[in-house]
Motif scaffolding. Structure first.
Motif, PDB file in Angstrom:
ATOM      1  N   VAL A 173       0.840  -1.203   0.000  1.00 18.30           N
ATOM      2  CA  VAL A 173       0.000   0.000   0.000  1.00 18.30           C
ATOM      3  C   VAL A 173       0.872   1.248   0.000  1.00 18.30           C
ATOM      4  CG1 VAL A 173      -1.773   1.260   1.263  1.00 18.30           C
ATOM      5  CG2 VAL A 173      -1.839  -1.233   1.174  1.00 18.30           C
ATOM      6  N   ALA A 174       1.993   1.203   0.722  1.00 12.17           N
ATOM      7  CA  ALA A 174       2.866   2.374   0.830  1.00 12.17           C
ATOM      8  C   ALA A 174       3.492   2.746  -0.512  1.00 12.17           C
ATOM      9  CB  ALA A 174       3.953   2.105   1.866  1.00 12.17           C
ATOM     10  N   THR A 175       3.659   1.756  -1.389  1.00 16.68           N
ATOM     11  CA  THR A 175       4.259   2.033  -2.705  1.00 16.68           C
ATOM     12  C   THR A 175       3.219   1.947  -3.819  1.00 16.68           C
ATOM     13  OG1 THR A 175       4.877  -0.312  -2.952  1.00 16.68           O
ATOM     14  CG2 THR A 175       6.504   1.161  -1.954  1.00 16.68           C
ATOM     15  N   ALA A 176       1.955   2.034  -3.457  1.00 18.16           N
ATOM     16  CA  ALA A 176       0.875   1.890  -4.444  1.00 18.16           C
ATOM     17  C   ALA A 176       0.936   3.010  -5.474  1.00 18.16           C
ATOM     18  CB  ALA A 176      -0.475   1.883  -3.739  1.00 18.16           C
ATOM     19  N   VAL A 177       0.611   2.651  -6.700  1.00 13.81           N
ATOM     20  CA  VAL A 177       0.564   3.632  -7.791  1.00 13.81           C
ATOM     21  C   VAL A 177      -0.789   3.541  -8.478  1.00 13.81           C
ATOM     22  CG1 VAL A 177       3.063   3.590  -8.187  1.00 13.81           C
ATOM     23  CG2 VAL A 177       1.590   2.004  -9.436  1.00 13.81           C
ATOM     24  N   ASN A 178      -1.168   4.628  -9.105  1.00  8.84           N
ATOM     25  CA  ASN A 178      -2.403   4.682  -9.877  1.00  8.84           C
ATOM     26  C   ASN A 178      -2.052   4.925 -11.337  1.00  8.84           C
ATOM     27  OD1 ASN A 178      -5.097   4.750 -10.543  1.00  8.84           O
ATOM     28  ND2 ASN A 178      -5.313   6.952 -10.077  1.00  8.84           N
ATOM     29  N   PRO A 185       2.399   7.743  -8.019  1.00 12.00           N
ATOM     30  CA  PRO A 185       2.361   7.246  -6.631  1.00 12.00           C
ATOM     31  C   PRO A 185       1.202   7.858  -5.853  1.00 12.00           C
ATOM     32  CG  PRO A 185       4.586   7.929  -7.254  1.00 12.00           C
ATOM     33  CD  PRO A 185       3.679   8.417  -8.338  1.00 12.00           C
ATOM     34  N   LEU A 186       0.529   7.040  -5.073  1.00 10.47           N
ATOM     35  CA  LEU A 186      -0.581   7.539  -4.264  1.00 10.47           C
ATOM     36  C   LEU A 186      -0.084   8.244  -3.008  1.00 10.47           C
ATOM     37  CD1 LEU A 186      -3.136   4.574  -4.404  1.00 10.47           C
ATOM     38  CD2 LEU A 186      -3.059   6.641  -5.793  1.00 10.47           C
ATOM     39  N   PHE A 187       1.036   7.790  -2.462  1.00 12.44           N
ATOM     40  CA  PHE A 187       1.554   8.360  -1.218  1.00 12.44           C
ATOM     41  C   PHE A 187       2.972   8.870  -1.452  1.00 12.44           C
ATOM     42  CE2 PHE A 187      -1.415   4.985  -0.195  1.00 12.44           C
ATOM     43  CZ  PHE A 187      -2.279   5.594   0.703  1.00 12.44           C
ATOM     44  N   ARG A 188       3.230  10.088  -1.030  1.00 13.69           N
ATOM     45  CA  ARG A 188       4.574  10.641  -1.155  1.00 13.69           C
ATOM     46  C   ARG A 188       5.507   9.981  -0.134  1.00 13.69           C
ATOM     47  NH1 ARG A 188       4.011  16.973  -0.771  1.00 13.69           N
ATOM     48  NH2 ARG A 188       2.583  16.346   0.882  1.00 13.69           N
ATOM     49  N   ASP A 189       6.788   9.937  -0.498  1.00 15.57           N
ATOM     50  CA  ASP A 189       7.785   9.280   0.347  1.00 15.57           C
ATOM     51  C   ASP A 189       8.244  10.216   1.458  1.00 15.57           C
ATOM     52  OD1 ASP A 189       9.566   7.503   1.375  1.00 15.57           O
ATOM     53  OD2 ASP A 189      11.094   7.801  -0.169  1.00 15.57           O
ATOM     54  N   PRO A 211      -8.549  -2.157  -5.205  1.00 15.08           N
ATOM     55  CA  PRO A 211      -8.565  -3.234  -4.197  1.00 15.08           C
ATOM     56  C   PRO A 211      -7.389  -4.191  -4.305  1.00 15.08           C
ATOM     57  CG  PRO A 211     -10.158  -3.678  -5.940  1.00 15.08           C
ATOM     58  CD  PRO A 211      -9.650  -2.287  -6.175  1.00 15.08           C
ATOM     59  N   PHE A 212      -6.579  -4.070  -5.356  1.00 15.29           N
ATOM     60  CA  PHE A 212      -5.432  -4.971  -5.529  1.00 15.29           C
ATOM     61  C   PHE A 212      -4.469  -4.885  -4.346  1.00 15.29           C
ATOM     62  CE2 PHE A 212      -1.047  -5.505  -6.976  1.00 15.29           C
ATOM     63  CZ  PHE A 212      -1.083  -6.805  -7.439  1.00 15.29           C
ATOM     64  N   TYR A 213      -4.346  -3.708  -3.750  1.00 18.17           N
ATOM     65  CA  TYR A 213      -3.359  -3.490  -2.695  1.00 18.17           C
ATOM     66  C   TYR A 213      -3.889  -3.789  -1.297  1.00 18.17           C
ATOM     67  CZ  TYR A 213      -0.842  -0.899  -6.317  1.00 18.17           C
ATOM     68  OH  TYR A 213      -0.197  -0.537  -7.460  1.00 18.17           O
ATOM     69  N   LYS A 214      -5.114  -4.200  -1.179  1.00 19.54           N
ATOM     70  CA  LYS A 214      -5.764  -4.276   0.127  1.00 19.54           C
ATOM     71  C   LYS A 214      -5.079  -5.268   1.070  1.00 19.54           C
ATOM     72  CE  LYS A 214     -10.296  -4.846   2.279  1.00 19.54           C
ATOM     73  NZ  LYS A 214     -11.717  -5.148   2.039  1.00 19.54           N
ATOM     74  N   GLY A 215      -4.471  -4.749   2.143  1.00 23.51           N
ATOM     75  CA  GLY A 215      -3.968  -5.570   3.250  1.00 23.51           C
ATOM     76  C   GLY A 215      -2.789  -6.465   2.932  1.00 23.51           C
ATOM     77  N   LEU A 216      -2.045  -6.233   1.830  1.00 24.60           N
ATOM     78  CA  LEU A 216      -0.960  -7.126   1.474  1.00 24.60           C
ATOM     79  C   LEU A 216       0.342  -6.358   1.274  1.00 24.60           C
ATOM     80  CD1 LEU A 216      -2.558  -9.574  -1.107  1.00 24.60           C
ATOM     81  CD2 LEU A 216      -1.902 -10.084   1.239  1.00 24.60           C
ATOM     82  N   MET A 217       1.459  -7.041   1.489  1.00 27.07           N
ATOM     83  CA  MET A 217       2.783  -6.520   1.167  1.00 27.07           C
ATOM     84  C   MET A 217       3.550  -7.633   0.456  1.00 27.07           C
ATOM     85  SD  MET A 217       5.956  -5.414   3.661  1.00 27.07           S
ATOM     86  CE  MET A 217       5.237  -3.890   4.221  1.00 27.07           C
ATOM     87  N   GLY A 218       3.990  -7.373  -0.754  1.00 33.58           N
ATOM     88  CA  GLY A 218       4.785  -8.341  -1.506  1.00 33.58           C
ATOM     89  C   GLY A 218       6.244  -7.931  -1.513  1.00 33.58           C
TER      90      GLY A 218
END
Length: 327
Positions: A105-110, A124-128, A147-154
């Motif tokens: 989620v922290a590195t999510a992009v749109n 990027p959705l969130f600035r660093d 919803p692809f990013y929901k609750g997961l970290m890869g």
């Protein structure tokens, strides 16, 4: 033939012992380099239709076996303190040697369509940086449509690292960092993915091999003491078995084999097969010595009478195990 062999061994015992010690030292060096296998053992034949279909799938789409997935469930993800700690933890994990990239989620992009050249731009959705609650809420409003990013970290780990001993440290470091994060915020961290599963299996195989080997040595020592009631006979037999274990691991390394779920059984098998051979030889030596009263002659008789017997006993056992290659 066996009598001549026994006479040769007795006559040249010192050079043969020196040669055995040198060869065992070389095998010990090779055995020290044997590695654990981090791949799943192949359980079906290569000509099986399902196996062939799987290989075709891998050839076409590749194999993403270096992705470790971490998941958790919380209602506080959009909270400023939780979010900033989560992004800081993600950066800490990213700095672990061997970690190539993190998808979370922290590195999510749109993906946004460019009006100039009709390309898709990743925004990027969130600035660093540390974000205020207002910035976090506005970004999460947009994240709700992804919803692809929901609750997961890869976490993608370098494949060369995963194929070496360093994988255990990398996976353990990730587990410890995420575990500390979960404790700070009272959330349960879940881990999955081939790196996590294979590391657990490899560590389990190594531990089981160690305990099986120790148990086989202890049980064999007790049996030898029960039969001969002599510490010298026990230590002599165990030394022979230890040499056999060292040679078995050295041969594995020499031919490029790794310790897997199946090959981990070889050292304990060498122990339980080698101890009866030692009992046969020692028993025959004591019987021959009582008859002749001469140690050298008793050794020659031991080799002459028991050499062919132990050869065929071990050959029969080898044929029995070789049958598994045909099943």
């Amino acid at each position: 033939m066996w009598r001549k062999l026994g006479q040769f061994i007795v006559k040249h015992r010192l050079p043969l012992l020196i040669l055995l010690a040198l060869l065992t030292a070389g095998m010990g060096y090779l055995a020290n380099k044997v590695e654990l296998s981090y791949e799943f053992a192949r359980a079906i034949p290569t000509d099986n239709p399902k196996y062939k279909a799987y290989q075709e799938f891998r050839k076409k789409f590749g194999e993403d076996g270096n992705l470790l997935v971490i998941g958790f469930q919380t209602d506080s993800l959009s909270n400023a303190s939780f979010w900033n700690d989560f992004t800081a933890t993600s950066k800490t994990v990213r700095r672990i040697p061997g970690v190539e990239d993190i998808l979370s989620v922290a590195t999510a992009v749109n993906l946004v369509k460019s009006t100039e050249d009709e390309r898709l731009l990743s925004i990027p959705l969130f600035r660093d940086t540390l974000l205020s609650q207002q910035k976090i809420d506005s970004s999460f409003a947009l994240l709700g449509t992804l919803p692809f990013y929901k609750g997961l970290m890869g976490i993608r780990i370098n494949k060369q690292v995963l194929a070496s001993k360093k994988r255990e440290k990398v996976v353990n470091d990730i587990t410890n960092i995420m575990g500390d994060f979960g404790k700070r915020h009272q959330v349960e961290i879940h881990q999955s993915g081939l790196p996590h599963i294979r590391t657990i299996l490899a560590v389990r195989i190594a531990n089981e091999m160690k305990w099986f080997l120790i148990a086989s040595f202890v049980l064999s020592a007790l049996i030898l003491l029960l039969f001969f009631r002599s510490l010298s006979a026990m230590w002599l037999s165990l030394s022979v078995v230890v040499i056999g274990v060292i040679w078995s691991l050295g041969v594995m390394q020499m031919f490029g084999y790794k310790i897997s779920l199946l090959t981990a059984l070889i050292p304990p098998l060498v122990v339980v097969i080698g101890i009866p051979n030692c009992i046969y030889f020692l028993n025959k030596f004591h019987t021959s010595y009582n008859e002749t009263g001469d140690k050298k002659q008793a050794l020659v008789l031991m080799v002459e009478k028991m050499g062919i017997v132990t050869l065929f006993c071990n050959l029969t056992a080898a044929i029995g195990f070789a049958v598994f290659a045909l099943t």
